[in-house]
Design a protein around this motif. Structure first.
Motif, PDB file in Angstrom:
ATOM      1  N   LYS A   1      11.847  12.642   1.854  1.00 52.17           N
ATOM      2  CA  LYS A   1      10.751  13.613   1.806  1.00 52.17           C
ATOM      3  C   LYS A   1      10.318  13.850   0.365  1.00 52.17           C
ATOM      4  O   LYS A   1       9.125  13.940   0.074  1.00 52.17           O
ATOM      5  CB  LYS A   1      11.182  14.931   2.461  1.00 52.17           C
ATOM      6  N   LEU A   2      11.282  13.932  -0.544  1.00 57.40           N
ATOM      7  CA  LEU A   2      10.951  14.136  -1.962  1.00 57.40           C
ATOM      8  C   LEU A   2      10.184  12.935  -2.514  1.00 57.40           C
ATOM      9  O   LEU A   2       9.245  13.095  -3.297  1.00 57.40           O
ATOM     10  CB  LEU A   2      12.227  14.380  -2.771  1.00 57.40           C
ATOM     11  N   ALA A   3      10.575  11.734  -2.084  1.00 54.94           N
ATOM     12  CA  ALA A   3       9.878  10.515  -2.513  1.00 54.94           C
ATOM     13  C   ALA A   3       8.451  10.503  -1.978  1.00 54.94           C
ATOM     14  O   ALA A   3       7.504  10.178  -2.701  1.00 54.94           O
ATOM     15  CB  ALA A   3      10.640   9.276  -2.043  1.00 54.94           C
TER      16      ALA A   3
ATOM     17  N   SER B   1       0.821  -1.207   0.000  1.00 52.11           N
ATOM     18  CA  SER B   1       0.000   0.000   0.000  1.00 52.11           C
ATOM     19  C   SER B   1       0.858   1.261   0.000  1.00 52.11           C
ATOM     20  O   SER B   1       2.043   1.238   0.375  1.00 52.11           O
ATOM     21  CB  SER B   1      -0.922   0.019   1.226  1.00 52.11           C
ATOM     22  N   LYS B   2       0.235   2.344  -0.393  1.00 55.09           N
ATOM     23  CA  LYS B   2       0.872   3.660  -0.350  1.00 55.09           C
ATOM     24  C   LYS B   2       1.320   3.958   1.086  1.00 55.09           C
ATOM     25  O   LYS B   2       2.438   4.449   1.311  1.00 55.09           O
ATOM     26  CB  LYS B   2      -0.137   4.701  -0.843  1.00 55.09           C
ATOM     27  N   THR B   3       0.475   3.617   2.066  1.00 56.31           N
ATOM     28  CA  THR B   3       0.798   3.854   3.471  1.00 56.31           C
ATOM     29  C   THR B   3       2.050   3.087   3.894  1.00 56.31           C
ATOM     30  O   THR B   3       2.906   3.636   4.584  1.00 56.31           O
ATOM     31  CB  THR B   3      -0.404   3.464   4.368  1.00 56.31           C
ATOM     32  N   GLN B   4       2.162   1.820   3.473  1.00 55.45           N
ATOM     33  CA  GLN B   4       3.344   1.017   3.818  1.00 55.45           C
ATOM     34  C   GLN B   4       4.615   1.650   3.256  1.00 55.45           C
ATOM     35  O   GLN B   4       5.627   1.742   3.952  1.00 55.45           O
ATOM     36  CB  GLN B   4       3.223  -0.404   3.254  1.00 55.45           C
ATOM     37  N   LEU B   5       4.550   2.076   2.002  1.00 56.51           N
ATOM     38  CA  LEU B   5       5.716   2.688   1.366  1.00 56.51           C
ATOM     39  C   LEU B   5       6.105   3.977   2.090  1.00 56.51           C
ATOM     40  O   LEU B   5       7.281   4.190   2.413  1.00 56.51           O
ATOM     41  CB  LEU B   5       5.432   2.960  -0.118  1.00 56.51           C
ATOM     42  N   ILE B   6       5.129   4.816   2.384  1.00 54.76           N
ATOM     43  CA  ILE B   6       5.406   6.077   3.085  1.00 54.76           C
ATOM     44  C   ILE B   6       5.962   5.803   4.483  1.00 54.76           C
ATOM     45  O   ILE B   6       6.885   6.491   4.934  1.00 54.76           O
ATOM     46  CB  ILE B   6       4.155   6.976   3.110  1.00 54.76           C
ATOM     47  N   ASP B   7       5.438   4.784   5.152  1.00 54.35           N
ATOM     48  CA  ASP B   7       5.943   4.420   6.487  1.00 54.35           C
ATOM     49  C   ASP B   7       7.429   4.054   6.436  1.00 54.35           C
ATOM     50  O   ASP B   7       8.216   4.499   7.276  1.00 54.35           O
ATOM     51  CB  ASP B   7       5.154   3.253   7.088  1.00 54.35           C
TER      52      ASP B   7
ATOM     53  N   LYS C   1      18.443  -1.064   5.409  1.00 55.53           N
ATOM     54  CA  LYS C   1      17.151  -1.715   5.708  1.00 55.53           C
ATOM     55  C   LYS C   1      16.050  -1.212   4.779  1.00 55.53           C
ATOM     56  O   LYS C   1      15.198  -1.983   4.345  1.00 55.53           O
ATOM     57  CB  LYS C   1      16.758  -1.461   7.161  1.00 55.53           C
ATOM     58  N   MET C   2      16.053   0.099   4.489  1.00 54.67           N
ATOM     59  CA  MET C   2      15.065   0.656   3.561  1.00 54.67           C
ATOM     60  C   MET C   2      15.230   0.007   2.193  1.00 54.67           C
ATOM     61  O   MET C   2      14.258  -0.422   1.579  1.00 54.67           O
ATOM     62  CB  MET C   2      15.248   2.180   3.476  1.00 54.67           C
ATOM     63  N   GLN C   3      16.459  -0.094   1.743  1.00 53.59           N
ATOM     64  CA  GLN C   3      16.708  -0.652   0.420  1.00 53.59           C
ATOM     65  C   GLN C   3      16.345  -2.141   0.357  1.00 53.59           C
ATOM     66  O   GLN C   3      15.766  -2.597  -0.628  1.00 53.59           O
ATOM     67  CB  GLN C   3      18.162  -0.421   0.005  1.00 53.59           C
ATOM     68  N   VAL C   4      16.642  -2.878   1.401  1.00 52.08           N
ATOM     69  CA  VAL C   4      16.264  -4.295   1.452  1.00 52.08           C
ATOM     70  C   VAL C   4      14.746  -4.437   1.372  1.00 52.08           C
ATOM     71  O   VAL C   4      14.224  -5.305   0.669  1.00 52.08           O
ATOM     72  CB  VAL C   4      16.842  -4.984   2.716  1.00 52.08           C
ATOM     73  N   TRP C   5      14.014  -3.551   2.069  1.00 50.97           N
ATOM     74  CA  TRP C   5      12.549  -3.590   2.002  1.00 50.97           C
ATOM     75  C   TRP C   5      12.086  -3.368   0.568  1.00 50.97           C
ATOM     76  O   TRP C   5      11.197  -4.063   0.074  1.00 50.97           O
ATOM     77  CB  TRP C   5      11.932  -2.549   2.943  1.00 50.97           C
ATOM     78  N   MET C   6      12.695  -2.398  -0.116  1.00 46.54           N
ATOM     79  CA  MET C   6      12.322  -2.117  -1.515  1.00 46.54           C
ATOM     80  C   MET C   6      12.591  -3.346  -2.383  1.00 46.54           C
ATOM     81  O   MET C   6      11.743  -3.751  -3.174  1.00 46.54           O
ATOM     82  CB  MET C   6      13.107  -0.922  -2.065  1.00 46.54           C
TER      83      MET C   6
ATOM     84  N   LEU D   1       9.647   4.901   4.127  1.00 45.11           N
ATOM     85  CA  LEU D   1      10.416   6.107   3.797  1.00 45.11           C
ATOM     86  C   LEU D   1      10.523   7.036   5.005  1.00 45.11           C
ATOM     87  O   LEU D   1      11.593   7.606   5.265  1.00 45.11           O
ATOM     88  CB  LEU D   1       9.769   6.838   2.612  1.00 45.11           C
ATOM     89  N   SER D   2       9.454   7.160   5.768  1.00 41.06           N
ATOM     90  CA  SER D   2       9.451   8.015   6.968  1.00 41.06           C
ATOM     91  C   SER D   2      10.383   7.460   8.042  1.00 41.06           C
ATOM     92  O   SER D   2      11.087   8.228   8.716  1.00 41.06           O
ATOM     93  CB  SER D   2       8.039   8.139   7.536  1.00 41.06           C
ATOM     94  N   GLN D   3      10.382   6.134   8.209  1.00 40.57           N
ATOM     95  CA  GLN D   3      11.279   5.506   9.185  1.00 40.57           C
ATOM     96  C   GLN D   3      12.736   5.760   8.815  1.00 40.57           C
ATOM     97  O   GLN D   3      13.572   6.030   9.678  1.00 40.57           O
ATOM     98  CB  GLN D   3      11.015   3.999   9.268  1.00 40.57           C
ATOM     99  N   TRP D   4      13.034   5.681   7.526  1.00 41.15           N
ATOM    100  CA  TRP D   4      14.399   5.933   7.065  1.00 41.15           C
ATOM    101  C   TRP D   4      14.750   7.411   7.269  1.00 41.15           C
ATOM    102  O   TRP D   4      15.812   7.739   7.805  1.00 41.15           O
ATOM    103  CB  TRP D   4      14.540   5.523   5.601  1.00 41.15           C
ATOM    104  N   GLN D   5      13.829   8.293   6.900  1.00 38.05           N
ATOM    105  CA  GLN D   5      14.060   9.736   7.030  1.00 38.05           C
ATOM    106  C   GLN D   5      14.340  10.127   8.487  1.00 38.05           C
ATOM    107  O   GLN D   5      15.210  10.943   8.751  1.00 38.05           O
ATOM    108  CB  GLN D   5      12.840  10.497   6.497  1.00 38.05           C
ATOM    109  N   SER D   6      13.626   9.504   9.416  1.00 40.50           N
ATOM    110  CA  SER D   6      13.761   9.861  10.832  1.00 40.50           C
ATOM    111  C   SER D   6      14.882   9.096  11.536  1.00 40.50           C
ATOM    112  O   SER D   6      15.110   9.289  12.726  1.00 40.50           O
ATOM    113  CB  SER D   6      12.436   9.605  11.555  1.00 40.50           C
ATOM    114  N   GLY D   7      15.556   8.206  10.812  1.00 37.20           N
ATOM    115  CA  GLY D   7      16.673   7.470  11.398  1.00 37.20           C
ATOM    116  C   GLY D   7      16.274   6.219  12.162  1.00 37.20           C
ATOM    117  O   GLY D   7      17.111   5.598  12.812  1.00 37.20           O
ATOM    118  N   GLN D   8      14.997   5.818  12.078  1.00 37.21           N
ATOM    119  CA  GLN D   8      14.553   4.600  12.766  1.00 37.21           C
ATOM    120  C   GLN D   8      15.089   3.345  12.089  1.00 37.21           C
ATOM    121  O   GLN D   8      15.264   2.318  12.730  1.00 37.21           O
ATOM    122  CB  GLN D   8      13.022   4.554  12.832  1.00 37.21           C
ATOM    123  N   ILE D   9      15.298   3.431  10.774  1.00 39.57           N
ATOM    124  CA  ILE D   9      15.911   2.320  10.039  1.00 39.57           C
ATOM    125  C   ILE D   9      17.038   2.883   9.178  1.00 39.57           C
ATOM    126  O   ILE D   9      17.034   4.062   8.817  1.00 39.57           O
ATOM    127  CB  ILE D   9      14.897   1.529   9.161  1.00 39.57           C
ATOM    128  N   SER D  10      17.995   2.031   8.847  1.00 35.93           N
ATOM    129  CA  SER D  10      19.146   2.445   8.034  1.00 35.93           C
ATOM    130  C   SER D  10      18.762   2.475   6.556  1.00 35.93           C
ATOM    131  O   SER D  10      17.753   1.899   6.145  1.00 35.93           O
ATOM    132  CB  SER D  10      20.291   1.458   8.233  1.00 35.93           C
TER     133      SER D  10
END
Length: 102
Positions: free
Chosen positions: A75-77, A6-12, A26-31, A14-23
């Protein structure tokens, strides 16, 4: 049956990465784990431009060298995924031009 991203999952993510909650790793592995158009339904039920934006964002992050990822690009994404039909092309351009180190 395909898994829905979902759009929400993707934004979540990206937001976790932006805020430093995930590296960035980890963001790239999720993608990588979730962007397989044959196996996943990306943005099911969303507007066509939103689905296209999600595909572009996930594809870019799946393929790019992680050292080229800028957290400011998250944020741009997100802005691109949240774009309207009227702002889609401009948001796409800003994300692709400014979301990554050259």
């Amino acid at each position: 049956m395909s898994k829905v991203i979902s759009k929400t999952q993707l934004i979540d993510v990206l937001s976790q990465w932006q805020s430093g909650q995930i590296s960035v790793e980890k963001m790239q592995v999720w993608m990588i784990d979730n962007f397989e158009p044959d196996e996943f339904s990306i943005g099911k039920g969303e507007a066509e431009h939103t689905v296209e934006a999600m595909h572009i964002v996930m594809n870019e992050y799946e393929l790019v060298d992680e050292t080229k990822c800028l957290t400011s690009g998250a944020k741009l994404a997100i802005d691109f995924v949240n774009s309207t039909p009227d702002t889609f092309m401009a948001a796409r351009s800003v994300f692709l031009r400014n979301g990554f180190k050259d």
